[in-house]
Design a protein around this motif. Sequence first.
Motif, PDB file in Angstrom:
ATOM      1  N   SER A  68      11.847  93.513 -21.423  1.00  0.00           N
ATOM      2  CA  SER A  68      10.790  94.358 -22.234  1.00  0.00           C
ATOM      3  C   SER A  68      10.232  93.092 -23.187  1.00  0.00           C
ATOM      4  CB  SER A  68      11.699  95.111 -23.445  1.00  0.00           C
ATOM      5  OG  SER A  68      12.431  94.501 -24.025  1.00  0.00           O
ATOM      6  N   THR A  69      10.643  91.972 -23.512  1.00  0.00           N
ATOM      7  CA  THR A  69      10.147  90.905 -24.312  1.00  0.00           C
ATOM      8  C   THR A  69       9.113  90.224 -23.494  1.00  0.00           C
ATOM      9  OG1 THR A  69      12.197  90.549 -25.680  1.00  0.00           O
ATOM     10  CG2 THR A  69      10.659  88.607 -25.350  1.00  0.00           C
ATOM     11  N   CYS A  70       9.460  89.863 -22.278  1.00  0.00           N
ATOM     12  CA  CYS A  70       8.799  89.329 -21.279  1.00  0.00           C
ATOM     13  C   CYS A  70       7.502  89.990 -20.775  1.00  0.00           C
ATOM     14  CB  CYS A  70       9.288  89.087 -20.017  1.00  0.00           C
ATOM     15  SG  CYS A  70       8.373  88.181 -18.751  1.00  0.00           S
ATOM     16  N   SER A  71       7.539  91.344 -20.993  1.00  0.00           N
ATOM     17  CA  SER A  71       6.312  92.322 -20.560  1.00  0.00           C
ATOM     18  C   SER A  71       5.663  92.402 -21.878  1.00  0.00           C
ATOM     19  CB  SER A  71       6.657  93.690 -20.393  1.00  0.00           C
ATOM     20  OG  SER A  71       6.066  94.473 -20.219  1.00  0.00           O
ATOM     21  N   ASP A  72       6.076  92.394 -22.980  1.00  0.00           N
ATOM     22  CA  ASP A  72       5.413  92.278 -24.296  1.00  0.00           C
ATOM     23  C   ASP A  72       4.303  91.079 -24.232  1.00  0.00           C
ATOM     24  OD1 ASP A  72       4.527  93.424 -26.708  1.00  0.00           O
ATOM     25  OD2 ASP A  72       5.697  92.014 -27.854  1.00  0.00           O
TER      26      ASP A  72
ATOM     27  N   PRO B 249       5.039  88.304 -31.839  1.00  0.00           N
ATOM     28  CA  PRO B 249       6.373  88.442 -32.547  1.00  0.00           C
ATOM     29  C   PRO B 249       6.851  86.837 -32.604  1.00  0.00           C
ATOM     30  CG  PRO B 249       6.297  88.557 -29.969  1.00  0.00           C
ATOM     31  CD  PRO B 249       4.919  88.616 -30.376  1.00  0.00           C
ATOM     32  N   PHE B 250       8.099  86.705 -33.280  1.00  0.00           N
ATOM     33  CA  PHE B 250       8.772  85.446 -33.483  1.00  0.00           C
ATOM     34  C   PHE B 250      10.206  85.618 -33.540  1.00  0.00           C
ATOM     35  CE2 PHE B 250       7.855  87.086 -37.609  1.00  0.00           C
ATOM     36  CZ  PHE B 250       8.963  87.164 -38.288  1.00  0.00           C
ATOM     37  N   GLU B 251      10.937  84.386 -33.247  1.00  0.00           N
ATOM     38  CA  GLU B 251      12.397  84.245 -32.976  1.00  0.00           C
ATOM     39  C   GLU B 251      13.008  83.749 -34.338  1.00  0.00           C
ATOM     40  OE1 GLU B 251      13.834  83.491 -29.127  1.00  0.00           O
ATOM     41  OE2 GLU B 251      12.710  85.162 -28.326  1.00  0.00           O
ATOM     42  N   VAL B 252      14.215  84.155 -34.557  1.00  0.00           N
ATOM     43  CA  VAL B 252      14.905  83.747 -35.499  1.00  0.00           C
ATOM     44  C   VAL B 252      16.156  83.164 -34.988  1.00  0.00           C
ATOM     45  CG1 VAL B 252      16.395  83.782 -37.824  1.00  0.00           C
ATOM     46  CG2 VAL B 252      14.316  85.379 -37.508  1.00  0.00           C
ATOM     47  N   GLU B 253      16.520  81.722 -35.043  1.00  0.00           N
ATOM     48  CA  GLU B 253      17.485  81.130 -34.169  1.00  0.00           C
ATOM     49  C   GLU B 253      18.189  80.085 -35.083  1.00  0.00           C
ATOM     50  OE1 GLU B 253      18.142  78.366 -30.293  1.00  0.00           O
ATOM     51  OE2 GLU B 253      16.127  78.998 -30.881  1.00  0.00           O
ATOM     52  N   ASP B 254      19.614  80.451 -35.448  1.00  0.00           N
ATOM     53  CA  ASP B 254      20.531  79.485 -36.081  1.00  0.00           C
ATOM     54  C   ASP B 254      19.780  79.327 -37.499  1.00  0.00           C
ATOM     55  OD1 ASP B 254      22.498  78.089 -36.456  1.00  0.00           O
ATOM     56  OD2 ASP B 254      22.140  76.151 -35.750  1.00  0.00           O
TER      57      ASP B 254
ATOM     58  N   GLN C 100       2.738  82.510 -25.701  1.00  0.00           N
ATOM     59  CA  GLN C 100       2.118  83.385 -24.701  1.00  0.00           C
ATOM     60  C   GLN C 100       2.022  82.410 -23.271  1.00  0.00           C
ATOM     61  OE1 GLN C 100      -1.302  84.670 -26.624  1.00  0.00           O
ATOM     62  NE2 GLN C 100      -0.323  86.543 -27.632  1.00  0.00           N
ATOM     63  N   LEU C 101       1.253  81.253 -23.660  1.00  0.00           N
ATOM     64  CA  LEU C 101       1.066  80.160 -22.391  1.00  0.00           C
ATOM     65  C   LEU C 101       2.423  79.782 -21.676  1.00  0.00           C
ATOM     66  CD1 LEU C 101      -0.966  78.294 -21.172  1.00  0.00           C
ATOM     67  CD2 LEU C 101      -0.312  76.446 -22.905  1.00  0.00           C
ATOM     68  N   GLU C 102       3.541  79.562 -22.405  1.00  0.00           N
ATOM     69  CA  GLU C 102       4.497  79.621 -21.719  1.00  0.00           C
ATOM     70  C   GLU C 102       5.002  80.493 -20.731  1.00  0.00           C
ATOM     71  OE1 GLU C 102       9.510  78.835 -22.625  1.00  0.00           O
ATOM     72  OE2 GLU C 102       8.051  79.388 -24.068  1.00  0.00           O
ATOM     73  N   VAL C 103       4.881  81.868 -21.204  1.00  0.00           N
ATOM     74  CA  VAL C 103       5.347  82.947 -20.414  1.00  0.00           C
ATOM     75  C   VAL C 103       4.383  83.195 -19.290  1.00  0.00           C
ATOM     76  CG1 VAL C 103       5.923  85.462 -20.497  1.00  0.00           C
ATOM     77  CG2 VAL C 103       6.469  83.979 -22.402  1.00  0.00           C
TER      78      VAL C 103
END
Length: 234
Positions: free
Chosen positions: A205-209, A118-123, A172-175
């Motif tokens: 759910s995001t954390c789990s994934d 996944p990736f996030e879109v921010e601002d 992934q490393l951060e989480v």
Amino acid sequence: MFEVLATAFEHQPSISMPRAKLTVYLPEALWIHEISTAYRDATFRVSSVLPGADVAIGVIELVASNPVPILAATDDHDDVTDIELLWKHDETAVLQVETTDPSVLAPMQRAGVPMETPFEVEDGAVTWELTTSADRLSTLGDAFDEQDIQYRIEYVHAVDASRAENPLTDRQLEVFLAALDAGYYDVPREATLTDVASALGVTKSTCSDVLHRAESTIAHWFAEDHGARESHGQ
């Protein structure tokens, strides 16, 4: 810029491929740019994308205090031809969006660079992590330039084929490290998945994934690096 970096990699025979992280500033005409800048407190997490020549379909996890007006604004946008609410609970909604303007994905297709999710879109911006060849990385930069899509290179560094030093993506490393520090892997367990998600400011759910992907990557990397699969099969 990509061409210079790619050339440097080509002159180092011991390096099999570069891994890059770049921030891409989405064209203002795109619905996701308009919506993500209008609702800066919301999280738009793209879990999968199906790009095409004239249309693109994406599954997006939306996290906001009130997702309803964001869903309505998305549905009203001219280049959104279909929006389907797949799931909703409290502040989280999962939706499938079809758009007739896949222009920001065209450079990836032209360069033949797989999109990691996944990736996030921010601002109005998206951060992508890519692992590909030096030639394809250079082609991607050219394609962005030709379409006047602005981007910033966060880093380009070398990885070998097995990514032995660190098989995980930055996210992934951060989480994974957050879960480790919180005591999620302690025996007995000192933190729950909800605790880890709360510490990171993401949904459960995001954390789990992301954590599941990290665990799977580590397990396969360990087995392959130590020859566990071959010895187990004997």
